[in-house]
Write a protein that holds these residues in place. Structure first.
Motif, PDB file in Angstrom:
ATOM      1  N   GLY A   2      27.143  67.217 153.483  1.00  0.00           N
ATOM      2  CA  GLY A   2      27.472  68.465 152.808  1.00  0.00           C
ATOM      3  C   GLY A   2      26.298  69.431 152.807  1.00  0.00           C
ATOM      4  O   GLY A   2      25.137  69.036 152.860  1.00  0.00           O
ATOM      5  N   VAL A   3      26.642  70.692 152.749  1.00  0.00           N
ATOM      6  CA  VAL A   3      25.630  71.738 152.687  1.00  0.00           C
ATOM      7  C   VAL A   3      25.892  72.566 151.441  1.00  0.00           C
ATOM      8  O   VAL A   3      27.030  72.904 151.139  1.00  0.00           O
ATOM      9  N   THR A  31      34.903  85.373 144.180  1.00  0.00           N
ATOM     10  CA  THR A  31      34.698  85.407 145.631  1.00  0.00           C
ATOM     11  C   THR A  31      34.071  84.134 146.190  1.00  0.00           C
ATOM     12  O   THR A  31      34.124  83.908 147.384  1.00  0.00           O
ATOM     13  N   ILE A  32      33.480  83.311 145.340  1.00  0.00           N
ATOM     14  CA  ILE A  32      32.830  82.073 145.775  1.00  0.00           C
ATOM     15  C   ILE A  32      33.601  80.889 145.203  1.00  0.00           C
ATOM     16  O   ILE A  32      33.825  80.820 144.001  1.00  0.00           O
ATOM     17  N   LYS A  33      33.971  79.981 146.061  1.00  0.00           N
ATOM     18  CA  LYS A  33      34.675  78.772 145.623  1.00  0.00           C
ATOM     19  C   LYS A  33      33.724  77.585 145.629  1.00  0.00           C
ATOM     20  O   LYS A  33      32.672  77.615 146.250  1.00  0.00           O
ATOM     21  N   ASP A  34      34.096  76.540 144.942  1.00  0.00           N
ATOM     22  CA  ASP A  34      33.351  75.281 144.937  1.00  0.00           C
ATOM     23  C   ASP A  34      31.948  75.439 144.343  1.00  0.00           C
ATOM     24  O   ASP A  34      30.971  74.902 144.879  1.00  0.00           O
ATOM     25  N   LEU A  66      31.958  74.607 153.255  1.00  0.00           N
ATOM     26  CA  LEU A  66      32.862  73.741 154.002  1.00  0.00           C
ATOM     27  C   LEU A  66      32.359  73.533 155.414  1.00  0.00           C
ATOM     28  O   LEU A  66      31.911  74.457 156.077  1.00  0.00           O
ATOM     29  N   GLN A  67      32.447  72.304 155.871  1.00  0.00           N
ATOM     30  CA  GLN A  67      32.060  71.974 157.247  1.00  0.00           C
ATOM     31  C   GLN A  67      33.232  71.294 157.927  1.00  0.00           C
ATOM     32  O   GLN A  67      33.959  70.527 157.306  1.00  0.00           O
TER      33      GLN A  67
END
Length: 68
Positions: A2-3, A31-34, A66-67
């Motif tokens: 994860g990043v 606007t930003i998730k997680d 997300l990757q």
């Protein structure tokens, strides 16, 4: 693997530091998730007529990227 990305956000409130921080989270989450965490880097107030006028926080917000 994860990043996590970190951005710096400033928030304010006429009520309290806690409210200013809640405003940071609410506005950022539009606007930003997680969002993973919020680190309060700095707190300050503005003063008007010898009374606290506004509470301000400078915060670092970290969130997952997300990757594929």
């Amino acid at each position: 693997m994860g990043v996590v990305k970190v951005i710096e956000i400033m928030g304010n409130s006429k009520v309290s530091f806690e409210d200013a921080l809640q405003n940071v989270v609410e506005e950022t989450s539009k606007t930003i998730k997680d969002i993973k965490s919020v680190y309060v880097q700095d707190m300050q107030v503005t003063v008007k007529d010898n009374q606290i006028d506004e509470y301000r926080v400078n915060a670092k917000v970290s969130f997952g990227i997300l990757q594929d």
